[in-house]
Scaffold this motif. Sequence first.
Motif, mmCIF file in Angstrom:
data_model
loop_
_atom_site.group_PDB
_atom_site.id
_atom_site.type_symbol
_atom_site.label_atom_id
_atom_site.label_comp_id
_atom_site.label_asym_id
_atom_site.label_seq_id
_atom_site.Cartn_x
_atom_site.Cartn_y
_atom_site.Cartn_z
ATOM 1 N N ASP A 288 25.061 29.236 -40.187
ATOM 2 C CA ASP A 288 25.354 27.848 -39.851
ATOM 3 C C ASP A 288 26.833 27.650 -39.588
ATOM 4 O O ASP A 288 27.234 26.927 -38.661
ATOM 5 C CB ASP A 288 24.878 26.955 -40.991
ATOM 6 N N ASP B 119 21.842 29.679 -32.559
ATOM 7 C CA ASP B 119 20.969 28.675 -33.154
ATOM 8 C C ASP B 119 19.565 29.246 -33.400
ATOM 9 O O ASP B 119 18.946 28.979 -34.435
ATOM 10 C CB ASP B 119 20.897 27.461 -32.226
ATOM 11 N N LEU C 150 19.668 31.400 -36.422
ATOM 12 C CA LEU C 150 19.706 30.587 -37.634
ATOM 13 C C LEU C 150 18.314 30.089 -37.993
ATOM 14 O O LEU C 150 17.917 30.115 -39.170
ATOM 15 C CB LEU C 150 20.653 29.401 -37.416
#
Length: 479
Positions: A211, A235, A238
């Motif tokens: 993050d 992203d 993640l």
Amino acid sequence: MTRRRQDEPAGGAPRRLAAAAVLAAALSATACSPVKEYSRPEVALPKSYPGQADSVGTVAAVPYRSFFADPDLRALIDSSVVNNHDLRIALRNIDFAKQSLTVARLGNLPTLNLQAGASSTDYSGNSLRAQSTSSLTVRDYSASLVASWEPDIWAKIGNRKKAALAEYLRSADAARAVRTRLVSDVAQGYWNLTMLDAQLDITRRSVALSDTTLAMMRLQYDAGNVTSLAVQQQDARLQAARQSIPRLEALRSAQENTLSILAGRMPGSPVKRNPGLDRSAVPDSLGAGVPLELLRNRPDVRAAEEALMAQHASMGAVKAMLYPSLTVTAQGGFNSTASGDWFSTPGSLFSIVSGSVVQPIFRRGELVAQYRQSGIRRDQAELSFRQAIIKAVGEVSDALVQVRKSGEQELFSRRRVETLRLAARNSRLLFASGMATYLEVITAEGDLLQAELDLADVQRRRLAAVADLYRSVGGGWQD
């Protein structure tokens, strides 16, 4: 035609022939050799396990409370040993076998029964009874004690005692084998739960780090230093890390339920544990001893031999059924033809002492077939005993290899994690200064996450191999 001697009573010749037949049958039976005393079959065991020195001691003699250093693990094993239902069933089997042993030990004692009865018989006018007496009704009242005793001439009762004792010992060792397996299963489940805790912690830290990296990439994207593709890939990485958290939590919950069931508790209760596999210390010396010690330490091997001993003794008891049996019977009490005189003394008193010898001659082959079947059962039990020894040696050998090789894997895994931690830290610093690409950062962080997860799994496998070695050499049932 054979003539009877003048001084010989009628029926003397048939009686002599019958006595001769019984004597011949008895002599033929005594000519049969009884079953020999049990002796352990010869088993060619190796002097040592592969890669194991002869002089190394065994951890089997170490109680589990001393073998496992983690107090939470010891407490969980204590609870399982007391409350596990499989173990409690095995302990009840011991009680069942003990009752059979008690009965067998009393086999040499005579039996004693109390008998009481009354009868009335009516005869017709044309019967022999009516011609010899004026009364057509005969009444009989009796009450007596009957004792019967069979001498154990052919060790039939003795062999039954041996079989019952061996079965009792087998049930006790079978329960110890269940306990040994239980201790190992609880330890392996506990360490698996600790590994899942570690992997969850690693994944959550990786999510936090990913993050942070994503936030840094978005700043780089706003500055025009990276493309939107880089931000999207980070992203996606993640989200993949976040997705693995529920999976690990579900596995952890299932493992907690499994440990609760082993401990005899309802699933859903939390399992107290120490965090980190590094704190699950085990003894440094993990000697397996020599294969010969398996005959003494492994409860399942001992149970297999005791089953063989029981079958051997049962074969002796069955063979004794082919021999003559002597029974001595004594009966005494009151007998009268009138109910009012039933218990009058001494007129109604009577006593009978008799002895009988029974030699089976023709039983449609049942006794011979039973003896041969008992021999087959005995051979099967010996094969099972030999198989149990071979299996035990193989399990110890496999566990030794697993302990040694998983230890080597853990050493290399630790070095790999240390190297990748440094690489991941450097990649972030280089990316922040514009000297590394986003792909290098993602690759470094992904490799570190996988390496840390692998290290936790290797540590768990090494500890599981230690628990399996402890079980395979026969440890865990000693108090």
